[in-house]
Design a protein around this motif. Sequence first.
Motif, PDB file in Angstrom:
ATOM      1  N   GLY A  42      23.244  29.907  23.408  1.00  0.00           N
ATOM      2  CA  GLY A  42      22.610  30.491  24.313  1.00  0.00           C
ATOM      3  C   GLY A  42      23.412  29.872  25.763  1.00  0.00           C
ATOM      4  N   VAL A  43      23.973  28.528  25.854  1.00  0.00           N
ATOM      5  CA  VAL A  43      23.984  28.807  26.972  1.00  0.00           C
ATOM      6  C   VAL A  43      25.815  28.954  26.925  1.00  0.00           C
ATOM      7  N   VAL A  44      26.233  28.670  26.275  1.00  0.00           N
ATOM      8  CA  VAL A  44      28.053  29.823  26.244  1.00  0.00           C
ATOM      9  C   VAL A  44      27.694  30.821  26.375  1.00  0.00           C
ATOM     10  N   PHE A  45      27.056  31.946  26.132  1.00  0.00           N
ATOM     11  CA  PHE A  45      26.636  33.279  26.092  1.00  0.00           C
ATOM     12  C   PHE A  45      26.298  33.024  28.012  1.00  0.00           C
ATOM     13  N   VAL A  46      25.473  32.438  28.543  1.00  0.00           N
ATOM     14  CA  VAL A  46      25.639  32.490  29.507  1.00  0.00           C
ATOM     15  C   VAL A  46      26.582  31.967  30.924  1.00  0.00           C
ATOM     16  N   LEU A  47      27.479  31.254  30.722  1.00  0.00           N
ATOM     17  CA  LEU A  47      28.384  30.741  30.619  1.00  0.00           C
ATOM     18  C   LEU A  47      29.704  31.911  30.654  1.00  0.00           C
ATOM     19  N   PHE A  48      29.388  32.584  29.295  1.00  0.00           N
ATOM     20  CA  PHE A  48      30.412  34.094  29.822  1.00  0.00           C
ATOM     21  C   PHE A  48      29.980  34.826  30.265  1.00  0.00           C
ATOM     22  N   ILE A  49      29.004  34.831  30.629  1.00  0.00           N
ATOM     23  CA  ILE A  49      28.458  35.948  31.651  1.00  0.00           C
ATOM     24  C   ILE A  49      28.566  35.932  33.363  1.00  0.00           C
ATOM     25  N   MET A  50      28.580  34.689  33.429  1.00  0.00           N
ATOM     26  CA  MET A  50      29.407  33.789  34.552  1.00  0.00           C
ATOM     27  C   MET A  50      30.044  33.873  35.229  1.00  0.00           C
ATOM     28  N   SER A  51      31.110  33.909  34.016  1.00  0.00           N
ATOM     29  CA  SER A  51      33.151  33.939  33.795  1.00  0.00           C
ATOM     30  C   SER A  51      33.077  35.204  34.440  1.00  0.00           C
ATOM     31  N   ILE A  52      32.678  35.972  33.772  1.00  0.00           N
ATOM     32  CA  ILE A  52      33.501  37.072  33.821  1.00  0.00           C
ATOM     33  C   ILE A  52      32.871  38.111  35.244  1.00  0.00           C
ATOM     34  N   TRP A  53      31.738  37.642  35.378  1.00  0.00           N
ATOM     35  CA  TRP A  53      31.071  37.611  36.814  1.00  0.00           C
ATOM     36  C   TRP A  53      32.016  37.485  37.857  1.00  0.00           C
ATOM     37  N   SER A  54      32.371  36.177  38.026  1.00  0.00           N
ATOM     38  CA  SER A  54      33.045  35.166  38.682  1.00  0.00           C
ATOM     39  C   SER A  54      34.474  36.399  39.057  1.00  0.00           C
ATOM     40  N   LEU A  55      34.859  36.275  37.871  1.00  0.00           N
ATOM     41  CA  LEU A  55      36.488  37.324  37.493  1.00  0.00           C
ATOM     42  C   LEU A  55      36.433  38.967  38.023  1.00  0.00           C
ATOM     43  N   ALA A  56      35.174  38.855  38.373  1.00  0.00           N
ATOM     44  CA  ALA A  56      35.434  40.205  38.759  1.00  0.00           C
ATOM     45  C   ALA A  56      35.230  40.255  40.164  1.00  0.00           C
ATOM     46  N   VAL A  57      34.818  39.257  40.563  1.00  0.00           N
ATOM     47  CA  VAL A  57      34.316  39.618  42.340  1.00  0.00           C
ATOM     48  C   VAL A  57      35.960  38.903  43.106  1.00  0.00           C
ATOM     49  N   MET A  58      36.230  37.647  41.963  1.00  0.00           N
ATOM     50  CA  MET A  58      37.802  37.712  42.170  1.00  0.00           C
ATOM     51  C   MET A  58      38.523  38.510  41.937  1.00  0.00           C
ATOM     52  N   ILE A  59      38.586  39.526  41.474  1.00  0.00           N
ATOM     53  CA  ILE A  59      39.669  41.141  41.473  1.00  0.00           C
ATOM     54  C   ILE A  59      38.975  41.565  42.427  1.00  0.00           C
ATOM     55  N   ASP A  60      37.877  41.920  42.787  1.00  0.00           N
ATOM     56  CA  ASP A  60      37.695  42.971  43.122  1.00  0.00           C
ATOM     57  C   ASP A  60      37.933  42.356  45.316  1.00  0.00           C
ATOM     58  N   ARG A  61      37.992  40.823  45.092  1.00  0.00           N
ATOM     59  CA  ARG A  61      38.140  40.349  46.685  1.00  0.00           C
ATOM     60  C   ARG A  61      39.778  40.562  46.635  1.00  0.00           C
ATOM     61  N   TRP A  62      40.467  40.286  46.007  1.00  0.00           N
ATOM     62  CA  TRP A  62      41.623  40.166  46.129  1.00  0.00           C
ATOM     63  C   TRP A  62      42.274  41.997  46.211  1.00  0.00           C
ATOM     64  N   LEU A  63      41.724  42.424  45.526  1.00  0.00           N
ATOM     65  CA  LEU A  63      42.158  43.802  45.929  1.00  0.00           C
ATOM     66  C   LEU A  63      41.505  44.078  47.645  1.00  0.00           C
ATOM     67  N   TYR A  64      40.695  44.383  47.919  1.00  0.00           N
ATOM     68  CA  TYR A  64      40.229  44.559  49.118  1.00  0.00           C
ATOM     69  C   TYR A  64      40.708  43.661  49.832  1.00  0.00           C
ATOM     70  N   PHE A  65      41.414  42.602  50.315  1.00  0.00           N
ATOM     71  CA  PHE A  65      41.177  42.012  51.381  1.00  0.00           C
ATOM     72  C   PHE A  65      42.778  42.119  51.334  1.00  0.00           C
ATOM     73  N   SER A  66      43.687  42.582  50.078  1.00  0.00           N
ATOM     74  CA  SER A  66      45.100  42.843  50.059  1.00  0.00           C
ATOM     75  C   SER A  66      45.478  43.976  50.614  1.00  0.00           C
ATOM     76  N   ALA A  67      44.103  45.309  50.882  1.00  0.00           N
ATOM     77  CA  ALA A  67      44.578  46.954  51.211  1.00  0.00           C
ATOM     78  C   ALA A  67      43.862  45.883  53.001  1.00  0.00           C
ATOM     79  N   ALA A  68      43.627  45.472  53.091  1.00  0.00           N
ATOM     80  CA  ALA A  68      42.045  45.368  54.513  1.00  0.00           C
ATOM     81  C   ALA A  68      43.806  44.613  55.454  1.00  0.00           C
TER      82      ALA A  68
END
Length: 247
Positions: A42-68
Amino acid sequence: MILAHLSHATSHLANLAFFQDQQAVGFSLPDMWHQMGDLAKGVVFVLFIMSIWSLAVMIDRWLYFSAARKQSREFAPKVAGALREGKLDEAVKVADRNKKSHLAEVVTAGLQEFRNYGGGGSAVTPEQIESSKRALERAEAIVHAKLKRGLGALATIGSTAPFVGLFGTVAGILKAFNEIATMKTPGIGAVAGGISEALVTTAFGLLVAVPAVWTFNYFTNKVESFDVEMDNSSSELVDYFIKQSRR
């Protein structure tokens, strides 16, 4: 005497073979996953979800800031040229064509408020300038919120992921002690599963947290630099309005 030495050597070899046998524990990832308890999984599953979430935020912010950043570099000289020539409508059109630019969003709000208030007339009133200034401030607050979107999640993940991993560490240690009590057998083989479970969850928690903290600090610095650029653009636009009022 010789028999005693042979007996001692045989006993030593038997103990060594037993110890090596206890150490022969599989540490491949599939085997380790199957050996984990439900709590550690369960702990590993929660950490996996957190890693996917953080990766999605990183990609979104990188694209947004680059375009801006890209559109702002194209927007700034064009709108400055249009304002120098007194072409207010052209400046608004240039801003509308660069909607991903943080500077364009702010400048557009100020220009539209100035124009809608009666900027096309011969006289520019202090009320008109003050109204445009408030519009710029509102636009800055909105754009700042857009720039910070998702950064709170990165901060939360970076600060809590090690503790989530530590929860799995405690579960692994408890499992190791429980195996010792159940098997009543000393040696590495009795506790290898629990110890490996504890170390894996600890490492996974750090693996999720460290990139999240790094990227949070990086994007926060980006937001601060964008805020400075927006403040400067707003100040320059207000100065332009004041100059127009003195003509």
